[in-house]
Design a protein around this motif. Structure first.
Motif, mmCIF file in Angstrom:
data_model
loop_
_atom_site.group_PDB
_atom_site.id
_atom_site.type_symbol
_atom_site.label_atom_id
_atom_site.label_comp_id
_atom_site.label_asym_id
_atom_site.label_seq_id
_atom_site.Cartn_x
_atom_site.Cartn_y
_atom_site.Cartn_z
ATOM 1 N N HIS A 1 0.845 -1.187 0.000
ATOM 2 C CA HIS A 1 0.000 0.000 0.000
ATOM 3 C C HIS A 1 0.886 1.244 0.000
ATOM 4 C CE1 HIS A 1 -3.572 -2.382 0.788
ATOM 5 N NE2 HIS A 1 -2.983 -2.935 1.844
ATOM 6 N N ALA A 2 0.572 2.189 -0.882
ATOM 7 C CA ALA A 2 1.367 3.412 -0.989
ATOM 8 C C ALA A 2 0.452 4.629 -1.011
ATOM 9 C CB ALA A 2 2.230 3.388 -2.251
ATOM 10 N N ALA A 3 0.966 5.750 -0.528
ATOM 11 C CA ALA A 3 0.214 7.003 -0.511
ATOM 12 C C ALA A 3 1.162 8.163 -0.764
ATOM 13 C CB ALA A 3 -0.502 7.186 0.830
ATOM 14 N N GLU A 4 0.580 9.301 -1.162
ATOM 15 C CA GLU A 4 1.365 10.472 -1.567
ATOM 16 C C GLU A 4 0.659 11.739 -1.104
ATOM 17 O OE1 GLU A 4 1.603 11.147 -5.879
ATOM 18 O OE2 GLU A 4 3.766 11.392 -5.593
ATOM 19 N N ASN A 5 1.442 12.711 -0.666
ATOM 20 C CA ASN A 5 0.941 14.030 -0.293
ATOM 21 C C ASN A 5 1.768 15.106 -1.000
ATOM 22 O OD1 ASN A 5 -1.152 13.431 1.430
ATOM 23 N ND2 ASN A 5 0.002 13.762 3.310
ATOM 24 N N PHE A 6 1.127 16.227 -1.327
ATOM 25 C CA PHE A 6 1.830 17.401 -1.847
ATOM 26 C C PHE A 6 1.482 18.609 -0.994
ATOM 27 C CE2 PHE A 6 1.699 14.853 -5.759
ATOM 28 C CZ PHE A 6 3.011 14.994 -6.197
ATOM 29 N N ALA A 7 2.437 19.522 -0.880
ATOM 30 C CA ALA A 7 2.181 20.775 -0.178
ATOM 31 C C ALA A 7 3.076 21.861 -0.758
ATOM 32 C CB ALA A 7 2.450 20.637 1.320
ATOM 33 N N ARG A 8 2.584 23.090 -0.728
ATOM 34 C CA ARG A 8 3.389 24.241 -1.131
ATOM 35 C C ARG A 8 4.148 24.749 0.085
ATOM 36 N NH1 ARG A 8 3.217 27.760 -5.664
ATOM 37 N NH2 ARG A 8 5.164 28.946 -5.548
ATOM 38 N N GLY A 9 5.406 25.105 -0.097
ATOM 39 C CA GLY A 9 6.172 25.674 0.998
ATOM 40 C C GLY A 9 5.689 27.062 1.367
ATOM 41 N N GLY A 10 6.091 27.539 2.533
ATOM 42 C CA GLY A 10 5.816 28.908 2.939
ATOM 43 C C GLY A 10 4.497 29.141 3.640
ATOM 44 N N ILE A 11 3.653 28.114 3.717
ATOM 45 C CA ILE A 11 2.337 28.316 4.331
ATOM 46 C C ILE A 11 2.059 27.273 5.412
ATOM 47 C CG2 ILE A 11 1.340 29.524 2.355
ATOM 48 C CD1 ILE A 11 0.080 26.868 1.490
ATOM 49 N N SER A 12 3.123 26.662 5.945
ATOM 50 C CA SER A 12 3.078 25.758 7.102
ATOM 51 C C SER A 12 2.382 24.433 6.846
ATOM 52 C CB SER A 12 2.414 26.455 8.310
ATOM 53 O OG SER A 12 3.130 27.621 8.657
ATOM 54 N N GLN A 13 2.143 24.077 5.581
ATOM 55 C CA GLN A 13 1.568 22.759 5.294
ATOM 56 C C GLN A 13 2.607 21.659 5.411
ATOM 57 O OE1 GLN A 13 -0.107 23.302 1.341
ATOM 58 N NE2 GLN A 13 -2.165 23.262 2.219
ATOM 59 N N ALA A 14 3.868 22.012 5.241
ATOM 60 C CA ALA A 14 4.954 21.041 5.310
ATOM 61 C C ALA A 14 6.227 21.786 5.660
ATOM 62 C CB ALA A 14 5.113 20.312 3.983
ATOM 63 N N GLY A 15 7.194 21.049 6.200
ATOM 64 C CA GLY A 15 8.468 21.681 6.509
ATOM 65 C C GLY A 15 9.281 20.848 7.468
ATOM 66 N N VAL A 16 10.414 21.405 7.877
ATOM 67 C CA VAL A 16 11.297 20.750 8.838
ATOM 68 C C VAL A 16 11.871 21.822 9.747
ATOM 69 C CG1 VAL A 16 13.372 19.361 9.182
ATOM 70 C CG2 VAL A 16 11.908 18.930 7.190
ATOM 71 N N THR A 17 11.829 21.576 11.044
ATOM 72 C CA THR A 17 12.502 22.423 12.012
ATOM 73 C C THR A 17 13.549 21.592 12.738
ATOM 74 O OG1 THR A 17 10.853 21.946 13.732
ATOM 75 C CG2 THR A 17 10.471 23.880 12.344
ATOM 76 N N THR A 18 14.595 22.250 13.232
ATOM 77 C CA THR A 18 15.678 21.505 13.874
ATOM 78 C C THR A 18 15.602 21.520 15.388
ATOM 79 O OG1 THR A 18 17.122 23.450 13.815
ATOM 80 C CG2 THR A 18 17.228 21.928 11.948
ATOM 81 N N SER B 1 6.287 -4.502 -5.043
ATOM 82 C CA SER B 1 6.337 -3.322 -4.164
ATOM 83 C C SER B 1 6.524 -2.060 -5.004
ATOM 84 C CB SER B 1 7.473 -3.475 -3.145
ATOM 85 O OG SER B 1 7.251 -4.581 -2.310
ATOM 86 N N TRP B 2 5.557 -1.774 -5.847
ATOM 87 C CA TRP B 2 5.620 -0.670 -6.799
ATOM 88 C C TRP B 2 4.941 0.546 -6.206
ATOM 89 C CZ3 TRP B 2 8.577 0.442 -10.618
ATOM 90 C CH2 TRP B 2 8.204 1.350 -11.623
ATOM 91 N N MET B 3 5.665 1.652 -6.153
ATOM 92 C CA MET B 3 5.113 2.901 -5.642
ATOM 93 C C MET B 3 4.342 3.584 -6.767
ATOM 94 S SD MET B 3 6.006 3.096 -2.441
ATOM 95 C CE MET B 3 5.813 4.842 -2.029
ATOM 96 N N THR B 4 3.035 3.571 -6.662
ATOM 97 C CA THR B 4 2.166 4.157 -7.693
ATOM 98 C C THR B 4 2.000 5.645 -7.433
ATOM 99 O OG1 THR B 4 0.255 3.485 -6.369
ATOM 100 C CG2 THR B 4 0.938 2.004 -8.151
ATOM 101 N N THR B 5 3.126 6.341 -7.378
ATOM 102 C CA THR B 5 3.167 7.764 -7.083
ATOM 103 C C THR B 5 3.393 8.546 -8.377
ATOM 104 O OG1 THR B 5 5.468 7.332 -6.463
ATOM 105 C CG2 THR B 5 3.877 7.554 -4.683
ATOM 106 N N SER B 6 3.440 9.859 -8.291
ATOM 107 C CA SER B 6 3.561 10.678 -9.498
ATOM 108 C C SER B 6 4.791 10.309 -10.307
ATOM 109 C CB SER B 6 3.631 12.158 -9.111
ATOM 110 O OG SER B 6 2.448 12.554 -8.472
#
Length: 361
Positions: free
Chosen positions: A119-136, A331-336
């Motif tokens: 089972h595979a899944a995918e998400n997209f988000a635009r940067g700069g609007i807190s939908q995704a990111g990394v903090t240290t 085990s094929w990732m059916t992603t973009s």
């Protein structure tokens, strides 16, 4: 935007935002990673990696990822695999805008594999609007509700302990990751060469994670334990223009030693090999390209492609000669940008488990 709500149109639109659409991407290597990197930061030997700063994003470089794979078993000894990946891609070099003006795009992949299902899944988000990111500080990587989060007493040197979670319509998981040993630098002190023409990345791993938690597959909860491996890599041009993709192994050897290997496929057949042998005490030793032999032995037809799902791997200088087998050959990732990613086991001079990733087929 969650994976369950993605439509074909939204997938195509997200790929267009990434600037890696369709045939153009494959004409320039897997997912366009062989495109010219003018204007982006260069990967050069000798630059020291520092922490916690290098756990975070590097927007001056075109692409990077936080990549976790886990080999897991339940109380009955049944094997499973889990994947959690966050990608950051810059659409343009230069000044970084704020909010919707940022050129950064984020993409998440998650998967669960058993002997009978993938089972595979995918998400997209635009940067700069807190939908995704990394903090240290504190460490946290996320895209929508998927999260990799540092827990109490988090240690920058070991990237642990962590809590990792993801969910989709068909599966979910929550895993705790612990590590007693520091992360390791791949390549030559973190400089990982990808060709003889200058392509390279900065690359480090935490291959010593122990994992415990719960998988939920089609509504059934399964308690699991096992080993996990996290890769961190960033670059502006990780492939040469004539390289079409890669075959990559992360292997858990007996006595807690680890092995990372990859083959970058070139159109002329003169493939580029690299790897690191990582001892139980954390010493990472680069392998000479000529010391590595990776030979496909079984091909599987998947989605109109012939994928090498079993391999013979030999490193004569280390006395290693093994045969690998997939837990699930499909085990094929059916992603973009589709690719093969799944758990493997191996036997021969050494035995154990690990993960195999294959792109560009």
């Amino acid at each position: 935007m969650s994976a369950s709500s993605l439509t074909r149109r939204s997938l195509i639109g997200a790929a267009a935002l990434l600037g890696l659409g369709g045939s153009r991407a494959f004409a320039q290597g897997f997912a366009g990673l062989g495109r010219d990197a003018e204007g982006f930061a260069a990967v050069v030997p000798g630059r020291p990696l520092t922490f916690p700063a290098d756990h975070g994003p590097h927007p001056d470089y075109r692409i990077e990822w936080w990549y976790l794979t886990a080999n897991l078993t339940d109380a009955s000894g049944n094997a499973y695999g889990a994947q959690w990946t966050l990608f950051r891609q810059a659409m343009a070099a230069g000044a970084q805008g704020d909010g919707w003006a940022t050129p950064q795009i984020w993409m998440g992949h998650a998967a669960v594999t058993s002997m009978t299902a993938h089972h595979a899944a995918e998400n997209f988000a635009r940067g700069g609007i807190s939908q995704a990111g990394v903090t240290t500080t504190p460490f946290r990587a996320w895209i929508d509700a998927w999260e990799m989060r540092g827990l109490e007493n988090f240690d920058d040197r070991s990237v642990a302990p962590l809590d990792v979670s993801a969910s989709s319509a068909d599966f979910s998981y929550g895993l705790r990751l612990d590590a007693k040993q520091p992360l390791v630098l791949q390549g030559e002190n973190g400089f990982s060469r990808k060709s003889e023409r200058g392509q390279a990345s900065y690359y480090y791993s935490q291959p010593y994670f122990t994992a415990s938690g719960v998988l939920t597959i089609d509504g059934k909860e399964i308690a699991v334990t096992g080993h996990a491996w996290m890769d961190r890599e960033y670059s502006s041009q990780p492939l040469a223009s004539d390289q079409t993709g890669w075959d990559w192994f992360s292997l858990h050897l007996p006595d807690n030693a680890k092995l990372m290997l990859f083959r970058l496929r070139q159109k002329d057949g003169a493939h580029y090999f690299a790897g690191n042998w990582i001892t139980a005490d954390g010493k990472s030793e680069q392998l000479a390209p000529g010391a590595i032999d990776m030979t496909p032995t079984v091909m599987t037809e998947i989605a109109g492609r012939r994928i090498p799902t079993s391999w013979k791997v030999s490193i004569a200088s280390r006395g290693l000669q093994i045969a690998t087998s997939p837990l699930n050959a499909r085990s094929w990732m059916t992603t973009s940008f589709p690719y093969w990613e799944g758990p493997v086991s191996f036997t021969g001079s050494h035995s154990g488990t690990g993960y195999l990733e294959m792109t560009g087929y």
